[in-house]
Design a protein around this motif. Structure first.
Motif: not given
Lengths: 371, 277
Positions: B159-165
């Motif tokens: 989720l964090a990786g997705r939030a940072r794109g």
């Protein structure tokens, strides 16, 4: 509401039954499966040297040959892992059957006995539970509580309770020791010693309206510094609040403090030991006797023999499913004479990517060597 | 003597908590870097924390005469130990999964902190706390919690990786592998939780005379297990993965927290007698 809940559970059970059958069919196909069935769902395909050469690589990696023909051979690592989902779901199904059996044949109830008291066979049990097919919740034989042996930690907190009962029936009598957390099955009946024990105070309460006998089953005090409590309403509406204290480690006798109130007005209070008497407001209260009491659960339900073993089946399924993930390699010869391998893992394939890469490297290395 | 040992155990727990805090900080600074100094610090502090933690539990065991599963302090310590040990084992076997430490070590630190805050005292075993079924029951719940934390860690990183794109680990491995880790450890948590519940049923049948009583802790535990099962089936049969599956794992973990710690504190459960102390 009850009928709706039963309907929901029944539908869920049927769904589980159907799913288990479908999974069984799938897994047994995988277990027996010929290479041709497997090729359609391959995870990776790579060229290998001759079958005989690559078979040794596979053997070294823990793969075992499960099928071979002129043009194909199938190798599987952790073959019985294919059955993981089947075994897990079969265990769930078995647990469902066990729960249904226990619920339908349920017949349980409690007996609160004081030392020396006997409950005759056929006496109804307290707090009874009975399933549709369950036997009446009654005492199966004459039951006498002979003795309660309690041991305590140095803090006065209870450590262990062991109760001695005498069971008398047509076939004779037997003395039985029952400890908390150690139930026993005798003649098809499960006897379970509850963690509920204490002191029963037999009181005589003399007042202007006459004399009444009261039995106060005081719970065992939690420790030497904590008391147990009970409230009882006397026939004339007076409220009797009782408090029991005992220092078990010091070998002291239990002490009962009674307080009487009526319409919110406190009438009086006294502390009594066995044999004591005191005047509390308009009453004369005497503690005639003190005995230990204990609660026994009697259970004649059936189906535990299905229910509890089903847990091990579920456990086995979980181990097979997550601990023994099968990987299979199908080695086959193409029409142009080249030999190929199809690698496949039915679940968590990413997890075994390193293993696949090692096989591919071994295949390439051998191929170069052969070339 | 036993009071002195309990104090020694508390000090060892405190030292372990400090080491887990260092391991957490190291893990955060090591994100996106392979074989960095921070990574080494995190590994060493995590391993040292586990060793000190084990010593603390051993001393406590000697002091109170029973395993760490009676009081709140003992339970929280055991959950932290399972989390830390599983994390260390995972990272040792699969160094590429080291980023999950940014979740699991803080969880271990928080659990130890809460345990120490609630107070380390001498506890005694009640009459019902005997037998192998109780030991199996609690051990499988500790394992279930530890594996759920690892699965949560992988999900949070997704989720964090997705939030940072961008990729969560900065290149050490891809989100797909994290997803696989979350799936597998979610499955292990489901299996361990189920076995914990079943062995608990056998123990309850011996200790309380019934194998299931719809006690709040039991009911929430069943609900949690079912939601873990839904998570696995959605992944297996409906191809849920990535952020969607990660969010569901967050829900599963929240339910696990409510079951293990919440219900005991806010409801009158037969289990809460032990966890409240």
């Amino acid at each position: 509401m009850h009928a709706v809940a039963i309907a929901v559970v029944a539908v869920g059970f049927l769904q589980l039954l159907w799913a288990t059958a479908a999974i069984l069919q799938r897994d047994s196909c995988r277990l027996r499966g010929s290479p041709k069935e497997r090729r359609s769902c391959t995870g990776a395909r790579f060229e290998v040297p001759e079958l005989a050469v690559f078979a040794k690589v596979l053997r070294d990696q823990g793969y075992r040959r499960t099928f071979s023909s002129v043009s194909d051979a199938r190798f599987v690592k952790h073959r019985f892992g294919f059955l993981g989902a089947t075994v897990l779901h079969a265990g769930l199904l078995l647990a469902g059957v066990g729960v249904a059996a226990v619920s339908l044949t349920q017949s349980t109830g409690l007996l609160a006995l004081v030392e020396g008291a006997t409950v005759p066979a056929g006496s109804p049990l307290g707090d009874p539970s009975r399933g549709w097919l369950g036997a009446p919740a009654v005492a199966p034989v004459d039951i006498t509580l002979e003795r309660v042996d309690a041991s305590f930690w140095p803090t006065g907190e209870p450590r262990r309770y062991v109760c001695t009962y005498v069971l008398s029936g047509a076939a004779g009598w037997r003395r039985v020791n029952l400890a908390v957390n150690a139930p026993r099955r005798i003649d098809g009946v499960r006897y379970h010693q509850e963690n509920r024990v204490g002191y029963a105070f037999f009181l005589t309460v003399d007042g202007s309206s006459g004399s009444t006998k009261q039995r106060l089953d005081m719970p065992q005090p939690p420790s030497a510094s904590e008391a147990s409590y009970l409230t009882r309403q006397l026939p004339d509406g007076t409220v009797l609040d009782a408090k029991c204290e005992v220092d078990e480690v010091a070998g002291a006798q239990p002490v009962l403090t009674v307080r009487l109130t009526r319409d919110g007005t406190r009438l009086g209070q006294a502390t009594l030991s066995e044999g004591d008497a005191a005047t509390v407001g308009p009453y004369r209260i005497s503690a005639d006797a003190v005995f230990r009491w204990a609660v026994l659960t009697i259970d004649r339900s059936r189906g535990y023999g299905i229910l509890f073993p089903s847990f091990f089946v579920i456990f086995l399924g979980g181990v097979l499913l997550y601990g023994f993930v099968p990987r299979e390699v199908t080695v086959w010869k193409a029409e142009d004479g080249t030999v190929w391998a199809d690698w496949y893992a039915p679940r968590f394939a990413d997890w075994y990517r390193d293993e696949l890469k090692a096989l591919e490297r071994a295949a390439r290395g051998e191929a170069e060597e052969v070339a | 003597m036993s009071q002195q040992l309990v104090q020694a155990a508390a000090l060892l727990h405190l030292a372990a908590a400090v080491l887990y805090a260092i391991a957490s900080a190291g893990a955060v600074f090591a994100l996106g870097k392979t074989r960095s100094g921070a990574d080494r610090v995190s590994r060493l502090a995590g391993a040292a924390g586990l060793a000190v933690h084990v010593a603390g539990i051993a001393v406590l065991w000697v002091a109170v005469g029973h395993g760490p599963f009676v009081s709140r302090f003992e339970n929280l310590s055991s959950y932290a130990l399972a989390t830390s040990a599983l994390t260390l084992a995972l990272v040792w076997r699969r160094p590429g999964f080291a980023p999950v430490r940014v979740v699991s070590y803080p969880v271990a630190f928080l659990l130890l902190g809460l345990g120490l805050y609630s107070g380390a005292g001498v506890s005694v075993l009640p009459p019902t706390f005997t037998g192998v079924w109780l030991v199996l029951h609690v051990c499988f719940y500790f394992l279930a919690f530890g594996t759920a934390v690892v699965s949560l860690g992988a999900s949070v990183l997704i989720l964090a990786g997705r939030a940072r794109g961008r990729r969560a680990s900065g290149g050490a491995f891809d989100a797909e592998q994290l997803d696989g880790l979350a799936y597998r450890y979610g499955g292990l948590a489901f299996a361990f939780w189920g076995i914990g519940m079943l062995t608990g049923a056998i123990w309850a049948n011996n200790a309380w005379g019934r194998y299931w009583g719809w006690d709040p802790v039991e009911s929430w535990s069943l609900l949690t297990w079912l939601v873990f099962g839904i998570y696995l089936h959605l992944r297996r049969f409906y191809a849920w993965k990535g952020a969607r599956a990660a969010w569901l794992m967050v829900v599963c973990f929240a339910l696990a927290i409510i079951s293990l710690f919440g219900t005991s504190l806010v409801t009158n459960s037969i289990h809460s007698v032990y966890f409240r102390s």
